[in-house]
Scaffold this motif. Structure first.
Motif, PDB file in Angstrom:
ATOM      1  N   LEU A  26      -1.069  -6.175  -7.233  1.00 50.69           N
ATOM      2  CA  LEU A  26      -1.294  -7.341  -8.089  1.00 50.69           C
ATOM      3  C   LEU A  26       0.005  -8.074  -8.403  1.00 50.69           C
ATOM      4  O   LEU A  26       0.000  -9.291  -8.613  1.00 50.69           O
ATOM      5  CB  LEU A  26      -1.990  -6.921  -9.384  1.00 50.69           C
ATOM      6  CG  LEU A  26      -3.454  -6.513  -9.233  1.00 50.69           C
ATOM      7  CD1 LEU A  26      -3.977  -5.946 -10.542  1.00 50.69           C
ATOM      8  CD2 LEU A  26      -4.298  -7.687  -8.777  1.00 50.69           C
ATOM      9  N   GLN A  27       1.115  -7.358  -8.436  1.00 49.72           N
ATOM     10  CA  GLN A  27       2.400  -7.979  -8.744  1.00 49.72           C
ATOM     11  C   GLN A  27       3.071  -8.580  -7.514  1.00 49.72           C
ATOM     12  O   GLN A  27       4.046  -9.313  -7.650  1.00 49.72           O
ATOM     13  CB  GLN A  27       3.340  -6.963  -9.386  1.00 49.72           C
ATOM     14  CG  GLN A  27       2.925  -6.567 -10.779  1.00 49.72           C
ATOM     15  CD  GLN A  27       3.876  -5.558 -11.391  1.00 49.72           C
ATOM     16  OE1 GLN A  27       4.615  -4.877 -10.700  1.00 49.72           O
ATOM     17  NE2 GLN A  27       3.826  -5.463 -12.712  1.00 49.72           N
ATOM     18  N   ASN A  28       2.590  -8.296  -6.314  1.00 50.98           N
ATOM     19  CA  ASN A  28       3.216  -8.784  -5.087  1.00 50.98           C
ATOM     20  C   ASN A  28       2.208  -9.543  -4.227  1.00 50.98           C
ATOM     21  O   ASN A  28       1.946  -9.181  -3.083  1.00 50.98           O
ATOM     22  CB  ASN A  28       3.809  -7.600  -4.303  1.00 50.98           C
ATOM     23  CG  ASN A  28       4.982  -6.999  -5.012  1.00 50.98           C
ATOM     24  OD1 ASN A  28       6.060  -7.572  -5.021  1.00 50.98           O
ATOM     25  ND2 ASN A  28       4.770  -5.859  -5.645  1.00 50.98           N
ATOM     26  N   THR A  29       1.665 -10.601  -4.782  1.00 56.01           N
ATOM     27  CA  THR A  29       0.641 -11.381  -4.067  1.00 56.01           C
ATOM     28  C   THR A  29       1.237 -12.556  -3.297  1.00 56.01           C
ATOM     29  O   THR A  29       0.503 -13.241  -2.574  1.00 56.01           O
ATOM     30  CB  THR A  29      -0.401 -11.920  -5.059  1.00 56.01           C
ATOM     31  OG1 THR A  29       0.257 -12.691  -6.060  1.00 56.01           O
ATOM     32  CG2 THR A  29      -1.167 -10.779  -5.705  1.00 56.01           C
ATOM     33  N   ARG A  30       2.538 -12.783  -3.424  1.00 52.95           N
ATOM     34  CA  ARG A  30       3.172 -13.896  -2.718  1.00 52.95           C
ATOM     35  C   ARG A  30       2.994 -13.718  -1.219  1.00 52.95           C
ATOM     36  O   ARG A  30       3.132 -12.625  -0.685  1.00 52.95           O
ATOM     37  CB  ARG A  30       4.665 -13.930  -3.074  1.00 52.95           C
ATOM     38  CG  ARG A  30       5.418 -15.088  -2.485  1.00 52.95           C
ATOM     39  CD  ARG A  30       6.856 -15.059  -2.965  1.00 52.95           C
ATOM     40  NE  ARG A  30       7.503 -13.800  -2.603  1.00 52.95           N
ATOM     41  CZ  ARG A  30       8.347 -13.664  -1.583  1.00 52.95           C
ATOM     42  NH1 ARG A  30       8.637 -14.698  -0.826  1.00 52.95           N
ATOM     43  NH2 ARG A  30       8.892 -12.493  -1.314  1.00 52.95           N
TER      44      ARG A  30
END
Length: 88
Positions: A34-38
């Motif tokens: 969720l924190q690395n969706t880029r």
């Protein structure tokens, strides 16, 4: 608690511990994803495209784990064959 009063470890208790550890690992993995969706661009051999950073890292980790398992399985097979030859 003395040795005589200890409750023996069972397969069920080991399974319960494993399930709890896996659940905790999945929670950490979900937070990471969720924190690395880029989106990042990925080029591999003849394939290219873009995908979320977390997915790219997860795919790399799974690939490395599979490669490690293949090498480990080959080594186990090698050792079993040697042991089998020594017994006969």
């Amino acid at each position: 608690m003395t040795t005589a009063n200890r409750v023996p470890r069972t397969r069920t208790s080991a399974a319960w511990f494993g399930i709890c550890a896996a659940a905790l690992l999945f929670v950490v993995l979900i937070v990471f994803m969720l924190q690395n969706t880029r989106s990042v661009r990925v080029d591999f051999l003849w394939m290219d495209g873009s995908l979320p950073l977390a997915l790219a890292l997860l795919m790399a980790a799974v690939g490395a784990a599979l490669l490690t398992m293949v090498v480990g399985a080959a080594r186990i097979t090698q050792l079993r064959r040697r042991l089998s030859r020594q017994r006969h």
